[in-house]
Write a protein that holds these residues in place. Structure first.
Motif, PDB file in Angstrom:
ATOM      1  N   ILE A 156       0.837  -1.205   0.000  1.00  0.00           N
ATOM      2  CA  ILE A 156       0.000   0.000   0.000  1.00  0.00           C
ATOM      3  C   ILE A 156       0.874   1.257   0.000  1.00  0.00           C
ATOM      4  N   GLY A 284      -5.299  -0.473  -5.353  1.00  0.00           N
ATOM      5  CA  GLY A 284      -5.169   0.157  -4.048  1.00  0.00           C
ATOM      6  C   GLY A 284      -6.368  -0.127  -3.154  1.00  0.00           C
ATOM      7  N   GLY A 288      -6.250  -2.334   0.322  1.00  0.00           N
ATOM      8  CA  GLY A 288      -6.728  -1.755   1.565  1.00  0.00           C
ATOM      9  C   GLY A 288      -7.728  -2.667   2.267  1.00  0.00           C
TER      10      GLY A 288
END
Length: 314
Positions: A156, A284, A288
């Motif tokens: 990340i 992304g 997450g």
């Protein structure tokens, strides 16, 4: 509000009953984690597929902020940039520059390579946790989840990109200057320059191109360089003194870097942000969600093992 057991149990019997209840709950959680690991494997495979080299790739429009001194497009296929940029660099390079693979294959941007490596390691970690070791051993599962969580956090952070306010070390004095991009060792723009022959026309020795990631988008930085041995002419000094010519200010203007074996200064610097990459944005978001899932399972396991958050992070 309190809970009581009736009929009341002696303290020893109550402690034994609590331990047995905790052991049963821990056994249930360890069994349910196998389903969680299978789900994590599917999610990581979806993330990896977003970096797969599938044609035609993603074509992203780029343009410099508040001006069109540099504009064009970049085509990304997997972790590689396969088509180029129509650029109009600042003087002293007024002619258009069209970087694209010619005789050599340009290396992929280091952040994308790092990201793919981290996803591979995460998949290996899930496979090791599921098929090797003792699946009923809480310490083993906890340590594996800790390692997997660290890999996801690093992935990340790669997508988010470097902190533009983090200092970097120059080649002149080894000191740090703020407002500069911090990159991992070996990935700085002056440490791994691209081969000039992969561009048409070939990159001039005084022009540097560097691609990295910033908030799941590609960031292109162009720098016009000058050797430190170059001294200003009397005419340029006079023009600066009377204000007819001004020095272009940026965050690297006073630094010295070792570029291709020569000490140089950055005369001009332009950052160009690409348009949002749908695949990287989706990547992304998925990473997450996976990170939050692993963090929740780690916390639940630590509670049943009687481990505090600080002890679990050691």
């Amino acid at each position: 509000m309190s809970t009581a057991v009736w009929p009341p149990l002696p303290p020893d019997a109550l402690k034994k009953a609590e331990d047995e209840s905790t052991a049963r709950e821990l056994a249930w959680l360890l069994d349910s984690l196998q389903e969680t690991l299978a789900s994590l494997k599917s999610g990581l495979e979806e993330c990896y597929a977003l970096l797969a080299p599938i044609e035609p790739g993603s074509t992203l429009v780029i343009s410099s902020l508040r001006s069109e001194s540099i504009k064009g497009h970049i085509t990304r296929v997997g972790t590689r940039i396969v088509k180029g940029v129509y650029a109009r660099p600042p003087p002293p390079h007024p002619r258009p520059l069209k970087p694209h693979p010619q005789h050599n294959t340009p290396p992929p941007p280091p952040p994308l390579t790092t990201l793919r490596t981290l996803l591979n390691q995460s998949l290996d970690m899930v496979a090791i946790t599921r098929w090797t070791g003792d699946r009923h051993s809480a310490p083993f599962i906890s340590s594996q989840l800790h390692l997997l969580h660290s890999l996801l956090l690093e992935a990340i952070s790669v997508l988010k990109g470097p902190n533009l306010l983090t200092p970097v070390h120059s080649a002149e004095s080894g000191t740090s200057t703020p407002n500069m991009i911090s990159t991992p060792p070996g990935q700085a723009w002056f440490e791994s320059p691209p081969d000039p022959e992969t561009f048409t026309p070939p990159l001039p020795p005084t022009l540097s191109l560097h691609l990295t990631l910033l908030d799941s988008t590609l960031l292109l930085t162009l720098r016009v360089l000058e050797p430190t041995s170059t001294q200003p002419t009397p005419i340029s000094r006079f023009a600066l003194a009377i204000g007819a010519q001004r020095r272009l200010e940026h965050d690297e203007m006073d630094e010295v870097f070792l570029y291709r074996g020569e000490e140089v200064r950055v005369r001009e610097k332009v950052r160009v942000e690409g348009s949002a990459d749908p695949s990287l944005l989706s990547l992304g978001a998925k990473l997450g969600a996976l990170e939050r899932t692993v963090a929740e399972r780690r916390k639940g396991l630590q509670v049943l093992m009687g481990i505090g958050e600080e002890d679990g992070d050691d």
